[in-house]
Design an enzyme around this catalytic site. Sequence first.
Site, PDB file in Angstrom:
ATOM      1  N   ARG A 192       0.569  -1.380   0.252  1.00 13.33           N
ATOM      2  CA  ARG A 192       0.162  -0.042  -0.455  1.00 13.33           C
ATOM      3  C   ARG A 192       0.612   1.002   0.246  1.00 13.33           C
ATOM      4  NH1 ARG A 192      -3.366   3.068   4.064  1.00 13.33           N
ATOM      5  NH2 ARG A 192      -5.107   3.731   2.908  1.00 13.33           N
ATOM      6  N   HIS A 231      -5.762  -6.368  -2.199  1.00 11.67           N
ATOM      7  CA  HIS A 231      -7.117  -6.530  -0.983  1.00 11.67           C
ATOM      8  C   HIS A 231      -7.042  -7.884  -0.881  1.00 11.67           C
ATOM      9  CE1 HIS A 231      -8.477  -2.722  -0.996  1.00 11.67           C
ATOM     10  NE2 HIS A 231      -7.672  -2.080  -0.905  1.00 11.67           N
ATOM     11  N   ASN A 286      -3.841   8.520   3.746  1.00  6.68           N
ATOM     12  CA  ASN A 286      -3.070   8.189   4.412  1.00  6.68           C
ATOM     13  C   ASN A 286      -3.441   8.365   5.773  1.00  6.68           C
ATOM     14  OD1 ASN A 286      -1.244   7.087   2.180  1.00  6.68           O
ATOM     15  ND2 ASN A 286      -0.451   9.278   1.731  1.00  6.68           N
ATOM     16  N   HIS A 324       0.749   4.724  -2.895  1.00  7.32           N
ATOM     17  CA  HIS A 324       0.548   5.544  -2.431  1.00  7.32           C
ATOM     18  C   HIS A 324       1.499   6.015  -2.643  1.00  7.32           C
ATOM     19  CE1 HIS A 324      -3.612   5.010   0.749  1.00  7.32           C
ATOM     20  NE2 HIS A 324      -3.068   4.222  -0.455  1.00  7.32           N
TER      21      HIS A 324
END
Length: 338
Positions: free
Chosen positions: A72, A199, A101, A76
């Site tokens: 992740r 996910h 975040n 990001h």
Amino acid sequence: MKRMMRPSSSNITSNNFGLIVILTLLGLCFVATSQLTTNFYNTSCPKLVKVVRSEVLKAIKNEMRMAASLIRLHFHDCFVNGCDASVLLDGDDTEKLGVGNRNSARGFEVIDTIKSAVESECSGVVSCADILALAARDSVLFSGGRSWRVLLGRRDGLVPNKTGADALPSPFDTLSDIITKFVNVGLNITDVVSLSGAHTIGLARCATFSNRLFNFNQTGSPDSTLESIMLSDLQSLCPSNGDGNKTTVLDRNSTDLFDNHYFKNLVAGKGLLSSDQILFSSEAAANTTKSLVESYSRDQNLFLDDFVNSMIKMGSISPLTGSAGEIRNNCRVVNSAT
């Protein structure tokens, strides 16, 4: 076994298809054509891959969830300013404090540890941005997914972008908004679906899905696409006005294994986040993402192949190369501040 075909343009309405084509062409300028190479550190830091892999393995053995957290972080990072490690910068107006975040991005201490180990091996050579890319790859590998040769040669950015972090793809976005955010950085619908497959590991906080449990979209009822037993379980875990920081698994019944079970869950109405389930159940999905979700649910190899390709593509979003940016001594601060 013969692989399922990806959705063709004939499955997309003409209006949607036209918009996607236009946005894709606009977005292509954000993806580097390959100033990055897989052998960038072969001479300057030949043990880099071994050092990073060793530290990632230690971190995941200590906490299995860390694999998802490191993937992740790379995601990001690349979606804001390109893949420049700007997500790692500390400060009062940084990406860490952005909506996408704040109170959720994690793994920064692990990156610090990896950076320290890399610096001991070859000081001042390897960027924090490249460490993020390698750590994400190894996190997939140690969770049971595929490996790949990571393109390297990124340099670190000097300026964070909190506004960009405020606009990261969100669990509350519509499918159209999610597709647009991907297209704006040069990615496409296949990338939307395959990268969402990350996910298949990790956890999510109640705050990211509790909107589905009681009064979805101000209807006074739960989200009708959420399977009934799962709904009951989640309502018990995340009651109205409960602790939004409680967590549960993103992929029920296949918590820590990087596989295609996430997509099987979507077909069964067991996607945890709204942004997951809409890939299959929303009206917009019928002409965009649904057929690919179905294909991945039936063909794990297709998903794993596409995920690798999408990770390589995402890792090539607007990297700083050559003399741009710098090689940070400390991933949390630019060199001029140290």
